[in-house]
Design a protein around this motif. Structure first.
Motif, mmCIF file in Angstrom:
data_model
loop_
_atom_site.group_PDB
_atom_site.id
_atom_site.type_symbol
_atom_site.label_atom_id
_atom_site.label_comp_id
_atom_site.label_asym_id
_atom_site.label_seq_id
_atom_site.Cartn_x
_atom_site.Cartn_y
_atom_site.Cartn_z
ATOM 1 N N ILE A 171 0.814 -1.115 0.023
ATOM 2 C CA ILE A 171 0.056 0.104 0.085
ATOM 3 C C ILE A 171 1.050 1.134 -0.073
ATOM 4 O O ILE A 171 2.094 1.334 0.606
ATOM 5 C CB ILE A 171 -0.930 0.124 1.233
ATOM 6 N N PRO A 172 0.448 2.258 -0.720
ATOM 7 C CA PRO A 172 1.405 3.350 -0.901
ATOM 8 C C PRO A 172 1.479 3.944 0.703
ATOM 9 O O PRO A 172 0.472 4.188 1.375
ATOM 10 C CB PRO A 172 0.639 4.223 -1.797
ATOM 11 N N VAL A 173 2.636 4.629 0.975
ATOM 12 C CA VAL A 173 2.767 5.034 2.176
ATOM 13 C C VAL A 173 1.739 6.281 2.619
ATOM 14 O O VAL A 173 1.344 6.408 3.851
ATOM 15 C CB VAL A 173 4.267 5.757 2.326
ATOM 16 N N ASN A 174 1.512 6.915 1.677
ATOM 17 C CA ASN A 174 0.566 8.163 2.087
ATOM 18 C C ASN A 174 -0.900 7.784 2.373
ATOM 19 O O ASN A 174 -1.782 8.572 2.899
ATOM 20 C CB ASN A 174 0.576 9.064 0.803
ATOM 21 N N LEU A 175 -1.017 6.583 2.050
ATOM 22 C CA LEU A 175 -2.545 6.099 2.329
ATOM 23 C C LEU A 175 -2.586 5.189 3.353
ATOM 24 O O LEU A 175 -3.904 4.778 3.676
ATOM 25 C CB LEU A 175 -3.098 5.125 0.746
ATOM 26 N N ARG A 176 -1.576 4.723 4.210
ATOM 27 C CA ARG A 176 -1.675 3.693 5.318
ATOM 28 C C ARG A 176 -2.099 4.378 6.437
ATOM 29 O O ARG A 176 -2.677 3.615 7.233
ATOM 30 C CB ARG A 176 0.099 3.511 5.479
ATOM 31 N N THR A 177 -2.199 5.672 6.682
ATOM 32 C CA THR A 177 -2.926 5.984 7.976
ATOM 33 C C THR A 177 -4.219 6.667 7.582
ATOM 34 O O THR A 177 -5.148 7.139 8.596
ATOM 35 C CB THR A 177 -2.025 7.443 8.233
ATOM 36 N N GLN A 178 -4.761 6.565 6.357
ATOM 37 C CA GLN A 178 -6.087 7.048 6.117
ATOM 38 C C GLN A 178 -7.237 5.940 6.261
ATOM 39 O O GLN A 178 -7.218 4.773 5.697
ATOM 40 C CB GLN A 178 -6.057 7.543 4.410
ATOM 41 N N LYS A 179 -8.235 6.250 6.757
ATOM 42 C CA LYS A 179 -9.607 5.516 6.942
ATOM 43 C C LYS A 179 -10.085 5.511 5.420
ATOM 44 O O LYS A 179 -10.106 6.524 4.901
ATOM 45 C CB LYS A 179 -10.538 5.862 8.016
ATOM 46 N N ARG A 180 -11.006 4.385 5.136
ATOM 47 C CA ARG A 180 -11.580 4.181 3.958
ATOM 48 C C ARG A 180 -12.905 3.536 4.033
ATOM 49 O O ARG A 180 -12.736 2.280 4.547
ATOM 50 C CB ARG A 180 -10.694 3.608 2.813
ATOM 51 N N ALA A 181 -14.169 4.163 3.465
ATOM 52 C CA ALA A 181 -15.420 3.467 3.428
ATOM 53 C C ALA A 181 -15.866 2.888 4.913
ATOM 54 O O ALA A 181 -15.978 1.646 4.972
ATOM 55 C CB ALA A 181 -15.427 2.368 2.525
ATOM 56 N N GLY A 182 -15.459 3.569 5.801
ATOM 57 C CA GLY A 182 -15.787 3.067 7.060
ATOM 58 C C GLY A 182 -14.979 1.916 7.831
ATOM 59 O O GLY A 182 -15.254 1.262 8.934
ATOM 60 N N LEU A 183 -13.980 1.742 7.129
ATOM 61 C CA LEU A 183 -12.832 0.679 7.688
ATOM 62 C C LEU A 183 -11.769 1.597 8.363
ATOM 63 O O LEU A 183 -11.617 2.782 8.139
ATOM 64 C CB LEU A 183 -12.298 -0.049 6.464
ATOM 65 N N ASP A 184 -10.895 0.665 9.107
ATOM 66 C CA ASP A 184 -9.848 1.257 9.647
ATOM 67 C C ASP A 184 -8.637 1.558 8.647
ATOM 68 O O ASP A 184 -8.781 1.156 7.658
ATOM 69 C CB ASP A 184 -9.387 0.213 10.959
#
Length: 231
Positions: A171-184
């Motif tokens: 997973i790209p580093v900039n997306l690893r801390t972001q929540k998505r569609a109600g997921l952790d």
């Protein structure tokens, strides 16, 4: 509400557990490297002695030859362990091919190589997993390959754990801390997954310990029935 003293004690207990896990994993790695260095040292010294014996058989070594042989032994004893290449972690696709005896150490080597790519919340869990793998390495030597517990452990550390970590690393580093569609976030999902693996390894460790305890109890009961009855 917990008092400040209680919070401090709990924090100290957590830090102590983390230090224990880190020390265990470091000791595990050092033990493996020490064994390889000793093996390299023995092979080097044996080769020098054999070469000296062959040369001395053809032509007497004399005092100078003995001194040179001794110097070669000293130099070889110093350089041989230092020139030992660092072990390369096994590839994911080869983990499943490892023997049960080698699997915990190889899985630990692979996970250790991934720690720098893990987020801070996941690293203590990785250390705890390494600690359990170091304990399991001595226990699995006595297990047959078709044992159900061994099969469960093999699937856990050679398939599910690598797939979890590999999926996170991709997973790209900039997306690893972001929540998505109600997921952790991926960071949180990785930590949760490693926690599940850590707990599963803990249960496997306990189950294997119960096997040994049951075996000891059976043997003790057998001795009591045999010799107390006879007396």
């Amino acid at each position: 509400m917990a008092s400040n003293q209680q919070i401090l004690l709990e924090a100290q207990a957590v830090l102590a557990r983390l230090r224990d896990g880190q020390e265990a994993s470091r000791a595990f790695a050092k033990k493996s490297l020490l064994g390889r260095r000793l093996k390299r040292l023995c092979v080097t010294d044996a080769a020098i002695i054999l070469a000296a014996f062959i040369i001395g058989f053809i032509h007497p070594l004399g005092i100078s030859g003995i001194i040179l042989t001794f110097a070669a032994l000293v130099l070889g004893s110093i350089l041989a362990p230092l020139t030992l290449p660092l072990p390369r972690p096994v590839k994911i696709e080869n983990l499943q091919k490892q023997s049960l005896k080698q699997l915990p150490s190889q899985a630990a080597s692979w996970l250790s190589a991934q720690k720098q790519a893990l987020p801070p919340p996941a690293r203590p869990l990785a250390e705890s997993i390494l600690d359990k793998l170091s304990h399991l390495s001595s226990v699995t030597e006595k297990l047959p390959e078709d044992d159900p517990t061994a099969t469960q452990m093999r699937k856990l550390v050679s398939e599910e754990m690598p797939e979890l970590v590999k999926g996170y690393v991709e997973i790209p580093v900039n997306l690893r801390t972001q929540k998505r569609a109600g997921l952790d976030s991926p960071d949180a999902q990785l930590a949760t997954g490693l926690d599940v693996i850590n707990q599963a390894l803990g249960r496997i460790e306990e189950e294997l310990a119960h096997h040994d305890l049951d075996k000891l109890a059976t043997q003790q009961r057998f001795l009591e029935l045999k010799y107390k009855t006879e007396s």
